[in-house]
Design a protein around this motif. Structure first.
Motif, PDB file in Angstrom:
ATOM      1  N   HIS A 117      -6.743  10.038   1.171  1.00  0.00           N
ATOM      2  CA  HIS A 117      -7.651   9.023   1.166  1.00  0.00           C
ATOM      3  C   HIS A 117      -8.319   9.181  -0.233  1.00  0.00           C
TER       4      HIS A 117
ATOM      5  N   SER B 263      -8.828  13.630   5.809  1.00  0.00           N
ATOM      6  CA  SER B 263      -7.599  13.390   4.968  1.00  0.00           C
ATOM      7  C   SER B 263      -7.322  14.095   3.629  1.00  0.00           C
TER       8      SER B 263
ATOM      9  N   SER C 188       0.831  -1.190   0.213  1.00  0.00           N
ATOM     10  CA  SER C 188      -0.062  -0.139   0.137  1.00  0.00           C
ATOM     11  C   SER C 188       0.934   1.189  -0.121  1.00  0.00           C
TER      12      SER C 188
ATOM     13  N   TYR D 229      -3.481   2.224   3.517  1.00  0.00           N
ATOM     14  CA  TYR D 229      -4.558   2.822   2.818  1.00  0.00           C
ATOM     15  C   TYR D 229      -3.909   2.813   1.626  1.00  0.00           C
TER      16      TYR D 229
END
Length: 615
Positions: A412, A480, A390, A407
């Motif tokens: 995000h 985010s 990731s 994530y």
């Protein structure tokens, strides 16, 4: 001949390395990571030696190419078994000592905006520390037992390295490049700073990784921008990637957290531990006085060519090695934008890059296992799949730093900008709502640096800030990305500081609470620079200006039951200059809003007596 230097009565002797080191297999790799090899843990079987590597620059004006002081720590088996091993390399301006914690030579922040600053005092002399052949022991116990050679060097103008400290100048990129060239068989190393016998890195495999924290994390990025072959991977931790972003914000003179009054010339004095009296005088005159003090511009805070040359984002196209960036969202010394901006640029350029972020303060490397996977893959060629991991690893609130949550990317991918608008309420608290107000409305605050941002955020009643809060959250909110504020303001003077905080309320006053429990993020700007970062334009008193700027990037979960607050004030006691109190800022609320990057794109509030839309 391999040399192990030992100080004896001011002289330096060399000893041969131990000859009875056990034969070992290097490396030992399990589950994609280089394992600790018991036989390599005994420091009696390490070879330590130092040398000077010749660079391609002469920064101290002596008509000779500067040489960097380098130390090597390697397993004896590099000689007894003729092993060639990869290198973990760490460079720093701090290894030989600094000017210490006395801040008497910092700039006085008690200065009127736009005025020439008062003279600062001379810095104390740096007390040099350390003895040959060891420059530093950092990283040795982590990496040498796992089968890596560890190399250190002092940055230009520090310790026994020649040259001048240029604090972000070209020598700070070219110095580690020269060391890497030497490690890869292309550069020149010598036993002495002047003359001396040639030294070869016959024990190096030609694959180098770099890491370090803060200034020591900046240097790996600087080296990477040169594109030097052999530098395969870097792991910069909390690196300063732009000295303008370190000492300025959107045209405003802004000091790093904890170092009120510091500027780039102060940092020069802090690290300048190298050279004899003549060399130091040359560097002070030409680098500190003429170059830095002549261009840093503490009167206006404007951007210029000097600052542009010290922003590694402008050299990012040279980076071709893999990069694992590491930083903290609550780092108010080297603020998080330093790593975020570089990470995003690398991703846009197609460079293999990942991001590790935690919720603490300055420093904090990735877990040793994560670093190990990176070094094992890129330096030993182990196919452990790290390049497919990731892209974003974030330590969630109250989690251990060794256990980040992964994530797909940062920000995000599900984050969407949500706009909220202020409703009047000063000198107490106003509201934030999801729709603009319909009627014109203004509110005024009075600048006074005597009050800290923390005290203003907690005050029930004050005219020194404006604050607007959402209703209580009915669900936790995951932010985010990078919040952005747009406001229309007028001032009764030609210049003003402008500070904005996002806070989570009510304020946590428990004994174990920290300031980061309530500060979501912050930002600062100079209203004189709305048209250009390179040229200030004095404000016309009473005239309204549109000011729009990013706050610091963040990734944080705001708990259910909290309120998100937008606080607008002028001088930030711990970060900005301190002009005479009394300046009045007037905010046009109808033309002001805050953009929040919300995962899922929706804010949910508890019902209130006020009609607040949340869709």
């Amino acid at each position: 001949m391999n040399r192990l230097w030992i100080p004896v009565s001011g002289l330096f002797l060399f000893l041969s390395p131990p000859s009875k080191a056990a034969e070992v297999k290097i490396p030992v790799i399990e589950e994609g990571e280089a394992q600790i090899i018991k036989e390599l843990e005994d420091s009696d079987y390490w070879i330590r030696h130092d040398l000077w590597v010749e660079t391609e620059f002469d920064s101290d004006g002596d008509d000779m190419l500067d040489r960097m002081h380098v130390s090597v720590t390697r397993p004896t088996q590099t000689d007894t078994q003729s092993l060639k091993l990869p290198v973990i390399y760490n460079s720093s301006p701090y290894f030989a000592g600094t000017a210490g914690g006395d801040e008497s030579y910092f700039w006085d922040p008690r200065q009127e905006l736009g005025a020439e600053p008062p003279q600062r005092s001379a810095a104390p002399a740096v007390e040099r520390k350390g003895t040959r052949p060891i420059i530093s022991k950092r990283h040795v116990k982590d990496w040498l037992p796992r089968g890596f050679i560890v190399v250190h060097s002092s940055a230009p103008g520090t310790g026994l390295s020649q040259g001048c400290p240029t604090v972000g100048g070209n020598p700070e990129a070219l110095a580690p490049k020269a060391v890497i060239d030497w490690l890869c068989g292309r550069g020149k190393g010598f036993t002495e700073p002047v003359g001396g016998e040639p030294v070869e890195a016959y024990w190096s495999s030609g694959k180098v990784g770099m890491t370090g924290t803060s200034y020591n994390g900046t240097i790996p990025l600087a080296a990477a921008t040169t594109g030097v072959p052999g530098l395969e991977v870097i792991i910069p931790v909390a690196p300063n990637t732009s000295y303008y972003h370190y000492y300025r914000s959107n045209g405003l003179v802004r000091h790093p957290g904890g170092y009120l009054g510091e500027d780039i010339d102060v940092l020069y004095d802090f690290i300048h531990s190298g050279g004899d009296e003549q060399t130091q005088a040359y560097c002070d005159c030409n680098v500190r006085d003429e170059l830095m003090q002549g261009n840093q511009d503490r009167a206006t805070g404007d951007y210029n060519d000097f600052w542009q040359s010290r922003d590694y984002l402008n050299r990012i196209d040279g980076v071709n090695c893999a990069v694992l960036m590491a930083h903290a969202f609550n780092d108010w010394n080297v603020v998080p934008e330093h790593s975020i901006r570089i990470y995003q640029a690398l991703r846009n350029n197609g460079v293999q890059a990942q991001l590790y972020m935690h919720q603490g303060g300055h420093g904090g490397p990735p877990p040793i296992s994560m670093m190990n996977r990176w070094f094992t893959h890129y330096l030993y060629g182990e196919d452990n799949g790290v390049e497919n991991d990731s892209k974003s690893w974030i330590v969630r609130e109250n989690d251990e730093r060794e256990k980040p949550t992964e994530y797909p990317d940062y920000p995000h991918p599900w984050a969407k900008d949500v706009l909220v608008y202020p409703v009047s309420g000063s000198p107490q608290r106003g509201r934030l709502q999801m729709v603009p107000i319909e009627e014109p409305s203004t509110e005024t605050l009075v600048d006074n640096f005597s009050f800290s941002g923390e005290s203003l955020a907690q005050a029930e009643f004050t005219d020194h800030r404006l604050i607007y809060t959402t209703p209580e959250l009915s669900e936790a909110v995951h932010l985010s990305g990078t919040p952005r504020v747009k406001l229309r303001m007028a001032c009764d003077r030609p210049a003003a500081n402008l500070s904005v905080w996002l806070v989570s309320l009510p304020w946590n006053t428990k004994n174990n609470a920290t300031i980061t429990d309530n500060i979501i993020t912050r930002g600062w700007a100079d209203p004189q620079n709305t048209k250009s970062m390179r040229e200030s334009e004095p404000l016309v008193p009473g005239q309204f200006y549109d000011v729009e700027f990013d706050l610091q990037p963040d990734d944080q979960v705001i708990a259910k039951g909290q309120q998100i607050g937008l606080m607008i004030f002028s001088s930030d006691r711990d970060y900005t200059l301190h002009p005479t109190p009394g300046t009045k800022l007037t905010i046009d609320l109808q033309q002001t809003h805050l953009s929040l990057p919300v995962v899922g794109g929706t804010l949910h509030f508890k019902p209130t007596n006020e009609a607040v839309q949340n869709e």
